[in-house]
Design an enzyme around this catalytic site. Structure first.
Site, PDB file in Angstrom:
ATOM      1  N   SER A 157       0.853  -1.181   0.000  1.00 41.96           N
ATOM      2  CA  SER A 157       0.000   0.000   0.000  1.00 41.96           C
ATOM      3  C   SER A 157       0.888   1.230   0.000  1.00 41.96           C
ATOM      4  O   SER A 157       2.023   1.194   0.482  1.00 41.96           O
ATOM      5  CB  SER A 157      -0.893   0.008   1.244  1.00 41.96           C
ATOM      6  OG  SER A 157      -1.560   1.247   1.384  1.00 41.96           O
ATOM      7  N   TYR A 170      -1.798  -0.437  10.440  1.00 35.06           N
ATOM      8  CA  TYR A 170      -1.863  -0.688   9.002  1.00 35.06           C
ATOM      9  C   TYR A 170      -0.583  -0.207   8.320  1.00 35.06           C
ATOM     10  O   TYR A 170       0.008  -0.926   7.509  1.00 35.06           O
ATOM     11  CB  TYR A 170      -3.085   0.025   8.415  1.00 35.06           C
ATOM     12  CG  TYR A 170      -3.349  -0.292   6.973  1.00 35.06           C
ATOM     13  CD1 TYR A 170      -3.917  -1.506   6.601  1.00 35.06           C
ATOM     14  CD2 TYR A 170      -3.039   0.622   5.968  1.00 35.06           C
ATOM     15  CE1 TYR A 170      -4.167  -1.802   5.262  1.00 35.06           C
ATOM     16  CE2 TYR A 170      -3.287   0.338   4.630  1.00 35.06           C
ATOM     17  CZ  TYR A 170      -3.849  -0.883   4.283  1.00 35.06           C
ATOM     18  OH  TYR A 170      -4.085  -1.173   2.959  1.00 35.06           O
TER      19      TYR A 170
END
Length: 282
Positions: A157, A170
């Site tokens: 990501s 995350y």
């Protein structure tokens, strides 16, 4: 480490080798979102796909969309034994070794600052987002190294370098996926196995889980997905094309490229500005 002059080009079909054409592939988290996008695109390229997911219903839905060239498989990627069973089962179904693995399964988590973020949420996020990818690489990389061919795509990501506030678990999990992918690429250089790490910003998926993300963060993320998000199929195509051409990094969106360059040029200013923007957005 990623170069500060990172450039990501879309591959031109027909040039170079094509690992994804007719590949026997395993995709984790294939029940929805980016994983489903990968499974459908691999099938479109003539491949067969083992659609692995912890949600059996979603995995079967993806396999049904593809038809006879797909197999739904239950797999909890945080369990190393389950991933090893997935690899063995895929080889049995293909009647030979797996050509391509997409380590995609992941969860979104955020909304709380470090210190208030519960440790069990840290562990859950890292178990899936990082250990799931570690298990996939641990199981599939030696097999591909031995056969001297194959492709490994790890779905990271832009969070791996954007470091947005209130997304610590995350961010950390995805930053580790980026480091893992770069290390694995170095170790597999010259073996015929290509490693690619996909680092998108917002993609139109169902990754925002209200049980793992607070209401404000969920609202902001859903708004960003609506207005700036791209389709899962588009990022899957970019990653597959990159792996075909032996490219390591895929940053498919302009905003992610701008974030990377800004952070490299003025890291302290970027971090302070990000904090101010996040507080104003709330």
């Amino acid at each position: 480490m990623v170069s500060g002059a990172l450039r990501v080009r879309l591959a031109i079909p027909g040039r170079g080798s094509s690992r994804s054409a007719g590949a026997d592939a395993v995709v984790t988290g294939a029940g929805s979102g980016i994983g489903r996008g990968f499974a459908l695109e691999i099938a479109r390229r003539g491949g067969r796909v083992v659609c692995a997911d912890i949600d059996d219903t979603c995995a079967k839905e993806t396999a049904t969309l593809i038809g006879a060239r797909a197999l739904a498989w239950h797999c909890d990627v945080s369990d190393a034994d389950a991933v090893a069973e997935l690899a063995d089962g895929a080889d049995d179904w293909f009647g030979g070794p797996t050509d391509l693995v997409v380590n995609n399964a992941g969860i979104g988590a955020g909304g709380t600052v470090i210190g208030d973020l519960p440790l069990d949420l840290w562990r859950k996020t890292i178990d899936v987002n990082l250990w799931g990818v570690i298990h996939g690489c641990h199981v599939f990389a030696p097999r591909m190294r031995a056969q001297r061919r194959g492709g490994i795509i790890n779905v990271g990501s832009a969070a791996s370098f954007a470091a947005a506030p209130r997304m610590a678990a995350y961010n950390v999990s995805k930053a580790a996926v980026l480091a893992l992918s770069e290390t694995l690429a170095a170790e597999l250089a010259g073996t015929g196995v290509a490693v690619t790490v996909l680092c998108p910003t917002f993609v139109k998926t169902n990754i925002v889980n209200p049980d793992l993300v607070d209401e404000t963060t969920a609202r902001l993320a859903m708004t960003a997905m609506k207005w700036t998000g791209v389709s899962p199929e588009s990022v899957a195509r970019a990653a597959l094309d990159a792996n075909d051409h032996g490219r390591l990094h895929v940053v498919p969106q302009l905003d992610a490229k701008l974030i990377w360059q800004t952070k490299r040029l003025v890291p302290a200013t970027y971090t302070r500005a990000l904090g101010v923007i996040e507080r104003l957005a709330r």
